[in-house]
Design an enzyme around this catalytic site. Structure first.
Site, PDB file in Angstrom:
ATOM      1  N   SER A 124       0.824  -1.206   0.000  1.00  0.00           N
ATOM      2  CA  SER A 124       0.000   0.000   0.000  1.00  0.00           C
ATOM      3  C   SER A 124       0.857   1.255   0.000  1.00  0.00           C
ATOM      4  O   SER A 124       1.972   1.274   0.540  1.00  0.00           O
ATOM      5  CB  SER A 124      -0.837  -0.020   1.279  1.00  0.00           C
ATOM      6  OG  SER A 124      -1.438   1.220   1.485  1.00  0.00           O
ATOM      7  N   TYR A 168      -1.836   0.346  10.100  1.00  0.00           N
ATOM      8  CA  TYR A 168      -2.057  -0.415   8.864  1.00  0.00           C
ATOM      9  C   TYR A 168      -0.823  -0.323   7.950  1.00  0.00           C
ATOM     10  O   TYR A 168      -0.307  -1.333   7.480  1.00  0.00           O
ATOM     11  CB  TYR A 168      -3.296   0.139   8.153  1.00  0.00           C
ATOM     12  CG  TYR A 168      -3.424  -0.314   6.734  1.00  0.00           C
ATOM     13  CD1 TYR A 168      -3.883  -1.585   6.433  1.00  0.00           C
ATOM     14  CD2 TYR A 168      -3.067   0.528   5.683  1.00  0.00           C
ATOM     15  CE1 TYR A 168      -3.985  -2.007   5.125  1.00  0.00           C
ATOM     16  CE2 TYR A 168      -3.181   0.109   4.381  1.00  0.00           C
ATOM     17  CZ  TYR A 168      -3.633  -1.154   4.103  1.00  0.00           C
ATOM     18  OH  TYR A 168      -3.721  -1.578   2.800  1.00  0.00           O
ATOM     19  N   LYS A 203       2.154  -3.251   6.580  1.00  0.00           N
ATOM     20  CA  LYS A 203       2.553  -3.502   5.186  1.00  0.00           C
ATOM     21  C   LYS A 203       4.064  -3.310   5.014  1.00  0.00           C
ATOM     22  O   LYS A 203       4.729  -4.117   4.355  1.00  0.00           O
ATOM     23  CB  LYS A 203       1.795  -2.577   4.230  1.00  0.00           C
ATOM     24  CG  LYS A 203       0.285  -2.806   4.198  1.00  0.00           C
ATOM     25  CD  LYS A 203      -0.065  -4.138   3.534  1.00  0.00           C
ATOM     26  CE  LYS A 203      -1.561  -4.369   3.465  1.00  0.00           C
ATOM     27  NZ  LYS A 203      -1.910  -5.677   2.896  1.00  0.00           N
TER      28      LYS A 203
END
Ligand code: UFG
Length: 323
Positions: free
Chosen positions: A116, A140, A144
């Site tokens: 991402s 988040y 990643k």
């Protein structure tokens, strides 16, 4: 070629499955249906309804002559990740480690990963290329970027080759209408806009109006999910042909503000979208804008007309307006 698509019943995953099948690639899907949906199933793919935290089941799937894995099974809401990091640590980090270990055990050497733009954090320059510093500001994004470090080690120590695809904002729906599953608990802009347009919500909120952008609202690089799906097919072929591990941005190189998206929806759908401004959402960078040069150079991929704002809105509307 046999590809195991983990998270292949979800929003991006089912578009990826469609693109693989279109290219005559054998597909098995592994999905726990937490956010995925049987409505997205393709008759030509086979489906295993299990969880990535269930190691014996994962290993069983991996043992079935898999040539490559596409891993898209992860929690993906930036805001939620700031409130419930424990869920993200378990699903995104532990889940991906389980996949890597199962690949090692069964000698599967090629991995495509859904990473991402959230790995970059606040842009130090735009457009952002893959050399941009990695300083995620959401948990988040941290999960990643953390996984990308694991991949580099598993490449060095176990010979697993990977392409980590750093998506910018995935939006839109399959233009043939073959993917219909709606987000069950939407947190992203487009589904929330659509729910407001169909009257499922009375109003939506725009988070932040005092960012240093052209209209004070956040700017994002919205990429159509069918374009993303094509990049996965190219990435699998690239690895199968002996390509080296890569980190690659997938975006359009065009920025659209939240307010611009709302206004264009109103124009195209001929509906008033009821909105208010609300405080900034924690974890939101003001601007995310991709340089997609590396995707062109390595994968010969670039965003198509599908990613034009009007097509993004209308292809999403086709699905939401059915309900
Ligand atoms: N937004 C609103 N109101 C809403 C929902 C969103 O104003 O009700 C705003 C957000 O604040 C942000 C923009 O719309 O400025 C886009 O937000 P999304 O939640 O749609 O998308 P994000 O940019 O937060 O994140 C998405 C994916 C991530 C991915 C990221 C990379 O959800 O998985 O894109 O660009 F990492």
């Amino acid at each position: 070629m046999h590809v195991l698509v983990i998270g292949g019943a979800g929003y991006i995953g089912s578009h990826v499955v469609k693109a693989l099948l279109k290219n005559n690639i054998q597909v098995s899907v592994y999905d726990n249906l937490s956010t995925g949906n049987r409505i997205n199933y393709f008759p030509k793919a086979s489906y295993i309804e299990e969880d990535i935290l269930d190691i014996p089941q994962l290993e069983k799937a991996m043992s079935n002559h898999v040539d490559a894995v596409i891993h898209l099974a992860a929690k993906k809401a930036v805001g939620e990740s700031m409130e419930k990091p424990e869920i993200y640590a378990l699903n995104n980090t532990c889940g991906a480690i389980n996949i890597l270990n199962a690949m090692v055990k069964y000698g599967v050497k090629n991995l495509i990963f859904s990473s991402s733009a959230a790995v970059y954090g606040i842009p130090e320059y735009v457009p952002m290329d893959e050399k941009h510093p990695i300083k995620p500001i959401s948990f988040y994004g941290f999960t990643k970027s953390d996984m990308e470090k694991y991949f580099a080690w598993y490449d060095q120590l176990k010979g697993i080759k990977y392409v980590s695809l750093r998506y910018f904002n995935a939006v839109g729906y399959d233009e043939d209408g073959d993917v219909k599953g709606l987000d069950k608990n939407p947190q992203n802009l487009l589904p929330i806009l659509m729910e407001t347009a169909v009257g499922k919500r009375n109003k939506m909120f725009i988070f932040g109006k005092d960012y240093e952008t052209r209209d004070g609202t956040c700017i994002r690089d919205y990429i159509h999910v069918s374009d993303l799906a094509d990049a996965h097919v190219k990435a699998v072929n690239y690895l199968q042909q002996g390509g080296e591990s890569q980190l690659i941005n997938l975006g359009t190189e065009v920025g659209i503000s939240v307010l611009e998206m709302v206004k264009r929806c109103e124009e195209l759908l001929h509906r008033k979208i009821n909105f208010d401004f609300a405080p900034r959402r924690p974890g939101d960078p003001p601007v995310l804008l991709a340089s997609a040069k590396k995707a062109k150079d390595i994968l010969n991929w670039k965003a198509s007309q599908a990613s034009h704002i009007d097509n993004i809105i209308l292809s999403t509307w086709n699905v939401y307006n059915l309900k």
